[in-house]
Design a protein around this motif. Structure first.
Motif, PDB file in Angstrom:
ATOM      1  N   SER A   1      63.957 -18.267  45.520  1.00 24.42           N
ATOM      2  CA  SER A   1      62.579 -18.743  45.666  1.00 24.42           C
ATOM      3  C   SER A   1      62.525 -20.245  45.906  1.00 24.42           C
ATOM      4  N   GLN A   2      63.593 -20.761  46.478  1.00 21.21           N
ATOM      5  CA  GLN A   2      63.700 -22.213  46.645  1.00 21.21           C
ATOM      6  C   GLN A   2      62.567 -22.763  47.511  1.00 21.21           C
ATOM      7  N   GLU A   3      62.177 -21.982  48.543  1.00 21.67           N
ATOM      8  CA  GLU A   3      61.139 -22.484  49.437  1.00 21.67           C
ATOM      9  C   GLU A   3      59.792 -22.635  48.735  1.00 21.67           C
ATOM     10  N   HIS A   4      59.621 -21.918  47.625  1.00 25.25           N
ATOM     11  CA  HIS A   4      58.375 -22.020  46.865  1.00 25.25           C
ATOM     12  C   HIS A   4      58.512 -22.952  45.660  1.00 25.25           C
ATOM     13  N   GLY A   5      59.724 -23.423  45.414  1.00 25.64           N
ATOM     14  CA  GLY A   5      59.954 -24.294  44.271  1.00 25.64           C
ATOM     15  C   GLY A   5      59.823 -23.585  42.939  1.00 25.64           C
ATOM     16  N   ILE A   6      60.015 -22.251  42.939  1.00 19.55           N
ATOM     17  CA  ILE A   6      59.860 -21.460  41.724  1.00 19.55           C
ATOM     18  C   ILE A   6      61.221 -20.981  41.236  1.00 19.55           C
ATOM     19  N   PRO A   7      61.605 -21.250  39.979  1.00 16.23           N
ATOM     20  CA  PRO A   7      62.893 -20.755  39.463  1.00 16.23           C
ATOM     21  C   PRO A   7      62.950 -19.235  39.511  1.00 16.23           C
ATOM     22  N   ALA A   8      64.149 -18.690  39.750  1.00 13.89           N
ATOM     23  CA  ALA A   8      64.323 -17.240  39.834  1.00 13.89           C
ATOM     24  C   ALA A   8      64.213 -16.612  38.456  1.00 13.89           C
ATOM     25  N   LYS A   9      63.293 -15.653  38.332  1.00  9.86           N
ATOM     26  CA  LYS A   9      63.149 -14.888  37.089  1.00  9.86           C
ATOM     27  C   LYS A   9      63.666 -13.479  37.341  1.00  9.86           C
ATOM     28  N   VAL A  10      64.472 -12.984  36.407  1.00 10.95           N
ATOM     29  CA  VAL A  10      65.113 -11.685  36.581  1.00 10.95           C
ATOM     30  C   VAL A  10      64.883 -10.843  35.332  1.00 10.95           C
ATOM     31  N   VAL A  11      64.544  -9.568  35.552  1.00  7.09           N
ATOM     32  CA  VAL A  11      64.423  -8.606  34.456  1.00  7.09           C
ATOM     33  C   VAL A  11      65.760  -7.877  34.316  1.00  7.09           C
ATOM     34  N   ILE A  12      66.373  -7.917  33.145  1.00  7.86           N
ATOM     35  CA  ILE A  12      67.658  -7.250  32.930  1.00  7.86           C
ATOM     36  C   ILE A  12      67.462  -5.736  32.923  1.00  7.86           C
ATOM     37  N   THR A  13      68.199  -5.063  33.822  1.00  8.48           N
ATOM     38  CA  THR A  13      68.100  -3.601  33.936  1.00  8.48           C
ATOM     39  C   THR A  13      69.428  -2.908  33.637  1.00  8.48           C
ATOM     40  N   GLY A  14      70.489  -3.667  33.441  1.00  9.65           N
ATOM     41  CA  GLY A  14      71.782  -3.066  33.139  1.00  9.65           C
ATOM     42  C   GLY A  14      72.726  -4.087  32.530  1.00  9.65           C
ATOM     43  N   ARG A  15      73.697  -3.580  31.785  1.00 14.07           N
ATOM     44  CA  ARG A  15      74.708  -4.446  31.160  1.00 14.07           C
ATOM     45  C   ARG A  15      76.086  -3.820  31.333  1.00 14.07           C
ATOM     46  N   PHE A  16      77.120  -4.636  31.234  1.00  9.96           N
ATOM     47  CA  PHE A  16      78.516  -4.171  31.248  1.00  9.96           C
ATOM     48  C   PHE A  16      78.826  -3.372  32.523  1.00  9.96           C
ATOM     49  N   ILE A  17      78.633  -4.012  33.675  1.00  7.39           N
ATOM     50  CA  ILE A  17      78.879  -3.350  34.951  1.00  7.39           C
ATOM     51  C   ILE A  17      80.272  -3.733  35.442  1.00  7.39           C
ATOM     52  N   ALA A  18      81.152  -2.747  35.581  1.00  4.80           N
ATOM     53  CA  ALA A  18      82.534  -2.992  36.012  1.00  4.80           C
ATOM     54  C   ALA A  18      82.692  -2.514  37.451  1.00  4.80           C
ATOM     55  N   PRO A  19      82.684  -3.429  38.436  1.00  2.98           N
ATOM     56  CA  PRO A  19      82.809  -3.018  39.840  1.00  2.98           C
ATOM     57  C   PRO A  19      84.187  -2.415  40.123  1.00  2.98           C
TER      58      PRO A  19
END
Length: 235
Positions: free
Chosen positions: A129-147
């Motif tokens: 969101s750099q063009e809007h000057g807004i920090p990225a907010k993220v909702v956590i939907t998963g944990r411990f992801i092993a690719p």
């Protein structure tokens, strides 16, 4: 008073440390094994001690003095040898073993944020969101992801707030150091705590994995994959 969850976390730290001790030669096991266990008996649940020690290691600081639980802790680096002293006792580990010891204890003692937590990511690394000057907010939907194909895992994945997953595979994978602020904490109960114990046991102890933040090799591999995908998208 230590509750059941924190006691289980402490037991995981001690189990991992014992696993590391078993990789040492016999003389070092006899010389340092009990002292390493005693150190973790004292500080297994003190995440910040391991964080400060890891920061000193990462920044190649030659000496560091810490204080926790009415105890002075001294760290000294001499080329590839790392020594920790406390209560007039000390243990010394070579580079690779010390790195594994620190990162494992840090990961096991770290708080795991629950599902639904909203975090603000460090804009130095993630700027959708750099063009809007807004920090990225993220909702956590998963944990411990092993690719697949990696010897590491991502502690978290999530979707952009407030948009959600607007297209397939749009989830963002990230590590603890990339979290700048916790804006809202999700729901946590005993089931959540039980899952955290199970996943830490499986990934960190049984499979001997570590967070991708601690693997320069996997971080470079991931960066190359991202660059290839970005180039393919431009074509």
């Amino acid at each position: 008073m230590v509750n059941k969850f924190t006691q289980q976390l402490k037991e995981l730290v001690l189990e991992k440390v014992n696993q590391i001790i078993q990789t040492l030669d016999t003389d070092k096991q006899l010389g340092f094994g009990l002292i390493m266990k005693e150190f973790c008996e004292h500080f297994a649940l003190d995440e910040m001690i391991f964080q400060h020690l890891y920061d000193a290691y990462k920044q190649q600081i030659p000496e560091l003095e810490l204080y926790s639980r009415d105890t002075d802790i001294y760290y000294r680096r001499e080329e590839t040898l790392h020594t920790i002293t406390f209560l007039e006792k000390s243990f010394s580990l070579e580079e690779a073993t010390y790195h594994g010891f620190l990162t494992s204890c840090l990961e096991l003692s770290r708080e795991v944020l629950p599902l639904g937590t909203v975090v603000e990511l460090d804009e130095a690394y993630f700027k959708p969101s750099q063009e809007h000057g807004i920090p990225a907010k993220v909702v956590i939907t998963g944990r411990f992801i092993a690719p697949q194909g990696y010897n590491t895992y991502f502690p978290y994945c999530g979707v952009l707030y407030p948009f959600g997953e607007m297209k397939k595979d749009a989830q963002i994978h990230f590590t603890t150091p990339l979290i700048k602020n916790v804006l809202h904490k999700g729901y946590k109960d005993q089931a959540e705590e039980a899952l955290e114990i199970i996943m830490k046991q499986e990934l960190i102890i049984d499979k001997n994995l570590q967070s991708i933040e601690f693997s320069t090799q996997d971080m470079h591999k991931l960066q190359k994959e991202i660059e290839l995908k970005q180039r393919a998208g431009e074509q």
